[in-house]
Design a protein around this motif. Structure first.
Motif, PDB file in Angstrom:
ATOM      1  N   ARG C  54       0.826  -1.200   0.000  1.00 51.01           N
ATOM      2  CA  ARG C  54       0.000   0.000   0.000  1.00 51.01           C
ATOM      3  C   ARG C  54       0.861   1.252   0.000  1.00 51.01           C
ATOM      4  O   ARG C  54       1.725   1.425   0.857  1.00 51.01           O
ATOM      5  N   ILE C  56       0.805   5.536  -0.042  1.00 47.89           N
ATOM      6  CA  ILE C  56       0.031   6.775   0.080  1.00 47.89           C
ATOM      7  C   ILE C  56       0.845   7.862  -0.630  1.00 47.89           C
ATOM      8  O   ILE C  56       1.985   7.605  -1.035  1.00 47.89           O
ATOM      9  N   ILE C 154       3.730   2.355   2.723  1.00 46.03           N
ATOM     10  CA  ILE C 154       3.266   2.360   4.106  1.00 46.03           C
ATOM     11  C   ILE C 154       3.313   0.972   4.733  1.00 46.03           C
ATOM     12  O   ILE C 154       3.814   0.805   5.840  1.00 46.03           O
ATOM     13  N   GLU C 155       2.784  -0.006   4.048  1.00 44.30           N
ATOM     14  CA  GLU C 155       2.682  -1.311   4.694  1.00 44.30           C
ATOM     15  C   GLU C 155       2.382  -2.369   3.640  1.00 44.30           C
ATOM     16  O   GLU C 155       2.032  -2.054   2.512  1.00 44.30           O
ATOM     17  N   VAL C 158      -2.044  -5.909   3.556  1.00 41.91           N
ATOM     18  CA  VAL C 158      -3.316  -5.444   4.103  1.00 41.91           C
ATOM     19  C   VAL C 158      -4.289  -5.336   2.931  1.00 41.91           C
ATOM     20  O   VAL C 158      -3.882  -5.286   1.775  1.00 41.91           O
ATOM     21  N   PRO C 159      -5.586  -5.285   3.215  1.00 42.30           N
ATOM     22  CA  PRO C 159      -6.542  -5.083   2.126  1.00 42.30           C
ATOM     23  C   PRO C 159      -6.292  -3.729   1.456  1.00 42.30           C
ATOM     24  O   PRO C 159      -6.022  -2.748   2.143  1.00 42.30           O
ATOM     25  N   ILE C 160      -6.384  -3.699   0.147  1.00 40.93           N
ATOM     26  CA  ILE C 160      -6.124  -2.460  -0.601  1.00 40.93           C
ATOM     27  C   ILE C 160      -7.147  -2.290  -1.716  1.00 40.93           C
ATOM     28  O   ILE C 160      -7.906  -3.210  -2.034  1.00 40.93           O
ATOM     29  N   ALA C 161      -7.112  -1.099  -2.295  1.00 38.35           N
ATOM     30  CA  ALA C 161      -7.778  -0.828  -3.557  1.00 38.35           C
ATOM     31  C   ALA C 161      -6.753  -0.974  -4.670  1.00 38.35           C
ATOM     32  O   ALA C 161      -5.609  -0.546  -4.527  1.00 38.35           O
ATOM     33  N   ALA C 165     -10.865  -2.013  -7.685  1.00 33.30           N
ATOM     34  CA  ALA C 165     -11.302  -3.310  -7.172  1.00 33.30           C
ATOM     35  C   ALA C 165     -10.778  -3.486  -5.753  1.00 33.30           C
ATOM     36  O   ALA C 165      -9.699  -2.993  -5.417  1.00 33.30           O
ATOM     37  N   PRO C 166     -11.530  -4.212  -4.918  1.00 34.04           N
ATOM     38  CA  PRO C 166     -11.025  -4.536  -3.589  1.00 34.04           C
ATOM     39  C   PRO C 166     -10.102  -5.741  -3.677  1.00 34.04           C
ATOM     40  O   PRO C 166     -10.424  -6.720  -4.347  1.00 34.04           O
ATOM     41  N   VAL C 167      -8.949  -5.659  -3.027  1.00 34.29           N
ATOM     42  CA  VAL C 167      -8.011  -6.791  -3.022  1.00 34.29           C
ATOM     43  C   VAL C 167      -7.648  -7.119  -1.577  1.00 34.29           C
ATOM     44  O   VAL C 167      -7.065  -6.298  -0.870  1.00 34.29           O
ATOM     45  N   PHE C 168      -7.994  -8.332  -1.144  1.00 37.80           N
ATOM     46  CA  PHE C 168      -7.616  -8.807   0.176  1.00 37.80           C
ATOM     47  C   PHE C 168      -6.443  -9.769   0.007  1.00 37.80           C
ATOM     48  O   PHE C 168      -6.409 -10.544  -0.966  1.00 37.80           O
ATOM     49  N   PRO C 184     -12.316 -13.616  -4.926  1.00 33.09           N
ATOM     50  CA  PRO C 184     -12.290 -13.751  -3.472  1.00 33.09           C
ATOM     51  C   PRO C 184     -11.772 -15.139  -3.097  1.00 33.09           C
ATOM     52  O   PRO C 184     -12.176 -16.148  -3.717  1.00 33.09           O
TER      53      PRO C 184
END
Lengths: 239, 239, 239, 239, 239, 239
Positions: C54, C56, C154-155, C158-161, C165-168, C184
């Protein structure tokens, strides 16, 4: 005013750049379908009269996967029956390529039926497969999700928007490496004729420039000698 | 401060990625011409001093097709005479690719005159033709309509915006597969020298990584052994 | 629920178009990572579980060039150690390709460590180099400037965009010519199984269409004969 | 061809909507500065000849905070001296409102010097303060960061782009609640005269429509009775 | 299934936020007309059945100023005759606000004819005038240039796209400070009924929160006491 | 390094424009949360330490309406318990205002709990209601649909992106008519002190300019007399 074989043949030999200039001279400034690209840039020109499909945003209750069971679903009946051989299938996808406008099986069927090409201002799924087909196809970018996700097929063969250009059924679509242009139906013959003439001169000018000649007086042909040389060149080239 | 042959030669061997890092170290963050692409990704680096053309939006009464009859039209005189051999022709098209910045005949003429390359933050018409020429060219996307549709050529060789980067005449432009970067003229020599050094190390590091080495201590070279190995590698490679 | 070898193998043989349809049938509409492209369209499918990074926006005081001296910098430790072999490295670059998400040396290291692929909704630098590596990579467009210009790591995991799309972490990523889809984790097995079945039918339908058959009753298979023919085809083809 | 007091007075009483229609009749389609808004919608029309400022992207080494110590900095000398009373100060900010085009102190100074208004296709800082000043101001949106962050002032009173419209020094700018339009200098008198006539008819038509009359034959005045009624109305109203 | 007076009355008392939640519960996720705003935020809710107008891009030869002389021009006949009293006039402007969708005279006529409101995903000219009329109007932003510049009126009362939402004639449009939502016609009664109930609870919850109560158990009402208190509140308030 | 009452008080009296200039002098160029606006421009400055909420795109199976029954849902527990009084609640909505970041009931609860303000780079639903609350709120535009449509709440009080700015928990947010700026926590005291001094001078300069004084030597204060006059003005004003 159907597209004559002679005009079609001419349009197969000229570029969208030349055609847009011929249209510009007649006051037409927004006939280019903006931001669409050939899936296979190596194909020859796509030429044909527009047969259109209009999408609106998909409403979830109207677009389950089962809608395709209906042979009269507008997208399917257009592909299977209504879009005539020799036509270009033009899709108004509201410039939204987040879901597909169509996929390789439908495009294959259009090809088998003799359709001349397909263009959407959205995107195709199975883009790599479509690129390998003999039929020319143009889109904004690949789009895997089924059209049902975002596109509801409303009707066919009505005037539509495609890539910020107006497209009326029967308008003549020409596509090449620069994209696709829409020639108003009643102008197709005269634009084709003029574009062939312009192309001859452009080919002549290109040859001269690549031989080292200045563009001054040559492009455009403000020097009378340019026209004389061009006439000689045409004779020699048989054009 | 004209671009020296030695610096030009160096810049032909380094990437825009490396150059932007060297600029970043000096506090320059927006020297990349954003969102432009090579028409032919297989060409070697484009390098040259910027010669600029500034477009503003076209006013219809000032941009009939006949303006090109005037040899002093800024676009035409730039192509025919003003843009020097070895330079890169940089066009401010306001990131608007709905109409062309130039076409294949003009780009051919620039090539014949020895110009080093051309870049616009708009688009070229005849893009497939231009891709085949020996001169490197960069744009956002193909754009068939004549520039007169949307672009009015105002002046040449003034500071411009191109792809959100500032371009001053004489700045050094380098283009590769990642796009084009603008090196402020007074920094060209030192950036070129530093980039050559960085490139040598990056090539060494790449080779080691592809042999299976960890990036820890290698990239960047925080482990003294990396520097020792690099010196040995340089000797062996003659770099 | 780690990705089983059997499921991985299945997903290597099906398209993102087919997978998104299988997801659509289960109510998933935004699992496509929008607007990303393979750097090398000729590569086979990319398949693996998501390991995420992730970013920022970069704050200038926290992102001097020296941050990479720290082996625990999240981007570097992810590349060197944390991203597991067989995984797909997925980067949330906030759809901002004005600066790079990573470059060829890091991607080379991921490849050497056995990582299955990499995708960012921003851009890679050294894009032409990365395209030549054996590891599949997907991005929006090339981006030469160092990530420090605009991206602060940052890290990880972790779950991200990514591309809307959502990515876990652990979700299964599949990439092909149309882009990348996020399955999923808990659905990977059933989606893979269903997609293999769908693909068999699509291959059959494609073959029939290219032989000249109508799509009516064939696609979808509303005519019982289509299913009979398909069963025969499967036997013959051993699928 | 300076703007006459009579024409200025006329333009203070007509709308940008009416003016753009008068321009459209003469073949001008892109004279509207797109996507700019009045900071205070309650102000009367802004009218004046364009005095322009051209920004390019800021290069960090050329734009430290100290540049404003130089009284000949183009933005500052324009505000203090060069922009004439009665003019409209038009800024080409490349439609980039991430940093300010100007702030309240400079706009106050322009106001005190008798400048008629200011428009940028970027944004102003201290927007709430500027809204309270007597001088009309138009921008895309507020923008707090100093112009030095992204804008480098290059020169004044040259032709520029503003909001996708061409602006030549001396063109007449009119601004109202719908935004700002650019009237080519040589057409200002005739456009003003025609717009006053059109406005009279529109006011008449509006009055009639609000009394319940149909637009058929009234708007446009295809029914001869509409013209008769209009003439009577004009006499009664003294217009 | 015309909109009943009872349902209309209910929809006048509920917010688009509440309605979109009721739609979300039924699986509708894209019924909000995105990015449109009330010209006068102080007006009460706009409610009515959709009567639609479809624009495509303007072709120059079909859109001279004289087209309005034809009383059957689709925009004009819709305004004068076809759009029924009580309806909301919904315009598909392809999210293009560079030219107007309509102006104050036409909107005045719609108002006089009893039309309930108007919405375009483009822009209105004379926006400040329209804001003062009693009829609610929603658009993306002001747009002075005549619609003929970019919009060609094709037909009325067909399904359209508006702000990325699907709009079928007869769907019920509700507009408030957050924008406009499209309720599928067959759901209008049940959505209205549910939204009234939800609104009562939201008003109760708001009152309690503003008295200092926690949202835990209150919003949503997972604590049985919340429902008891709500019933008491309803009795007291007569709702 | 909590925000001291003295620094908070100072920041309540200075503008985001002044603060961004103070940050610019220290090398910070992207601390402005871009494209967010106060719902009520008449409110005084918003000041507080950032408490953050991170959204990723919503996955349909994880975001039914029932998720709010869980008091530990990150959005709800942040509003009810975790966001401290005096803080500013900052939401990373990925600049996506197609669905709401929050609505009036939650914002009311934040207000009652003493939270200093709220900002999202998406949009609020019930925007007109929120505008009337005493708590300052900033967003991009109204957004009626429930956050569940597009936003999945992942976690709180981690570093996030908001409007292209980096936001770390504890950073100091200041909002006014121009939008919101992020002051790195360790710089809050010195930026506040400097901004107060700058503001005093700007107020002095504004007063002088409105009295008719030239900006030469005054803004910036390159004329020593300006500093002398300023000192006298400060004494007189007691600043």
């Amino acid at each position: 005013m159907p597209l004559s074989p002679a005009t079609r043949e001419k349009l197969e030999t000229v570029s969208t750049a030349t055609i847009t200039t011929a249209l510009f001279k007649r006051g037409f400034r927004i006939q280019m379908i903006q931001d669409v690209y050939p899936l296979d840039p190596a194909k020859p020109n796509m030429v044909g009269e527009a047969f259109t499909l209009r999408y609106i945003p998909a409403r979830e209750d109207l677009n389950p996967i089962t809608v395709f069971n209906d042979p009269e679903h507008p997208q399917r009946s257009a592909v299977e029956r209504d879009c005539p051989p020799g036509a270009v299938f033009v899709i108004d996808s509201r410039k939204d390529a987040r879901a597909a406008s169509a996929g390789s099986i439908l495009v294959s069927r259009l090809m088998m039926r003799g359709v001349a090409g397909i263009v959407t201002d959205g995107g195709f799924r199975d883009a790599a497969e479509i690129a390998k087909l003999a039929i020319p196809a143009f889109h904004h970018r690949p789009a895997a999700p089924t059209n049902l996700t975002l596109h509801h097929a409303i009707e066919t063969n009505v005037p539509i928007a495609c890539g910020d250009a107006p497209v009326f059924p029967g308008d003549v679509i020409v596509g090449d490496g620069d994209g696709c242009v829409v020639i108003p139906a009643h102008l197709a013959d005269e634009i084709a004729a003029e574009a062939v003439e312009m192309t001859a001169y452009e080919d002549f000018a290109t040859e001269k420039v690549l031989e080292g000649r200045s563009i001054r007086g040559l492009y455009p042909a403000t020097d009378p000698q340019s026209k004389i040389d061009f006439e000689a060149w045409r004779k020699k080239k048989g054009r």
